[in-house]
Enzyme design. Structure first.
Site, mmCIF file in Angstrom:
data_model
loop_
_atom_site.group_PDB
_atom_site.id
_atom_site.type_symbol
_atom_site.label_atom_id
_atom_site.label_comp_id
_atom_site.label_asym_id
_atom_site.label_seq_id
_atom_site.Cartn_x
_atom_site.Cartn_y
_atom_site.Cartn_z
ATOM 1 N N GLN A 1 -40.098 -12.736 -11.626
ATOM 2 C CA GLN A 1 -39.217 -13.638 -12.466
ATOM 3 C C GLN A 1 -38.054 -14.080 -11.494
ATOM 4 O OE1 GLN A 1 -39.612 -14.897 -15.463
ATOM 5 N NE2 GLN A 1 -38.176 -16.184 -15.122
ATOM 6 N N ASP B 1 -48.658 -17.324 -10.520
ATOM 7 C CA ASP B 1 -47.450 -18.287 -10.448
ATOM 8 C C ASP B 1 -48.231 -19.554 -9.539
ATOM 9 O OD1 ASP B 1 -45.784 -18.311 -12.473
ATOM 10 O OD2 ASP B 1 -44.204 -16.864 -11.137
ATOM 11 N N LYS C 1 -42.593 -14.216 -22.343
ATOM 12 C CA LYS C 1 -43.920 -14.183 -21.651
ATOM 13 C C LYS C 1 -44.737 -12.963 -22.406
ATOM 14 C CE LYS C 1 -42.390 -16.433 -17.640
ATOM 15 N NZ LYS C 1 -41.833 -16.328 -16.310
#
Ligand code: NDP
Length: 280
Positions: free
Chosen positions: A97, A120, A53
């Site tokens: 994460q 997200d 990422k």
């Protein structure tokens, strides 16, 4: 005839080019997009994802910050870190994460992120907006899967869509996005009585389970679009949930693993971050 490959790597380049262009336009106005990724502990797969990422951000012109916390971090410390990033005007996207170490409450951590910075799309407010059919941040993997599905040019309205897997991050939002396109959606899971009876009816079949080879050729309608979200490591190789060699002879379109949903997920994270910065 073998199925047409839906090339996630190539499509991810298209999406990233768009994100790069828009990030540059923001940077010119002194508003470079910023993404913060919080990693707790030392899960090797998570470390790889976080590194990828960071690289994608660099390539797209997004400033990235990785906050690596020790495995024994307390819930309060994690939430303090999220609060700091919520208040930082240079950060437009915050990502925790997953999975978190077992002692931490992931739902609480995700809910602590300001919904505008939830790139997200996992925050209950954003998930609720998706359910209500309102404009919102879309979770990256389903957004990427829809992009690949739409690249076939097939009309989606009225199609039978079957999603296997009902997680909050993939299966459920995927089902809602298909519903939004007026598909007739069936959501299957581990208690589904006769999985093959459902999948055989699917014009669009999405597998998001985490079981290699779960979907075999006899479970697929000839000509169907098959989107394989699964990522499984088998004898050192990465494979999906679909028996690729068999299913590609039956399906009309198929996404490969690797090179399908994986790169698209990261590309959509870049786009979600740029869009969050545009809205800020
Ligand atoms: P989860 O483990 O959260 O969910 C798996 C789902 O599969 C559950 O709903 C479960 O049902 C269902 N399931 C399990 N066994 C069966 C079965 N035999 N038949 C039918 N359904 C079954 O996984 P995620 O949704 O997080 O991820 C799914 C897969 O996608 C994983 O391989 C993951 O690595 C991958 N993934 C890939 C991404 C990408 O970028 N390409 C991003 C995110 C995930 P139940 O609810 O009843 O337990």
């Amino acid at each position: 005839m073998a199925a047409t490959l839906l090339d996630g790597k190539a499509m991810a380049q298209e999406v990233r080019a768009l994100a790069r262009e828009r990030a540059a336009a923001l940077a010119e106005k002194g508003r470079q997009p910023g993404l913060a990724v919080i990693l707790v502990g030392n899960d090797p797969a998570s470390e790889i994802y976080v590194r990828n990422k960071g690289r994608a951000c660099e390539d797209t012109g997004i400033r990235s910050e990785t906050i690596h916390l020790p495995a024994d971090t307390a819930q309060e410390t994690l939430e303090e870190e999220i609060a700091r990033l919520n208040a930082d005007p240079a950060i437009h996207g915050i990502l925790v994460q997953l999975p978190l170490p077992a002692h931490l409450d992931a739902d609480r951590a995700l809910a602590a992120i300001r919904p505008e910075k939830d790139v997200d799309g996992f925050h209950p407010v954003n998930a609720g907006r998706l359910l209500a059919g309102q404009d919102t941040v879309l979770p990256c993997t389903p957004r990427g899967a829809m992009y690949m599905l739409k690249s076939t040019g097939l009309p989606l309205s009225g199609k039978e869509a079957v999603v296997v897997g009902r997680s909050n991050i993939v299966g459920k939002p995927m089902a809602l996005l298909l519903l939004r396109e007026n598909c007739t959606v069936t959501l299957c899971h581990s208690r589904t009585a006769d999985l093959a009876a459902h999948t055989r009816r699917a014009d669009i079949l999405v597998a998001a389970v985490g079981r290699p080879g779960l979907i075999t050729a006899d479970m697929v309608k000839p000509g169907a679009v098959v989107i394989d979200v699964g990522i499984n490591r088998v004898e050192g190789k990465v494979v999906g949930d679909v028996d690729f060699a068999g299913v590609r002879e039956t399906a009309g379109w198929i996404t490969p693993v690797p090179g399908g949903c994986g790169p698209m997920t990261i590309a959509m994270l870049m786009l979600n971050t740029v869009e969050a910065a545009e809205r800020a």
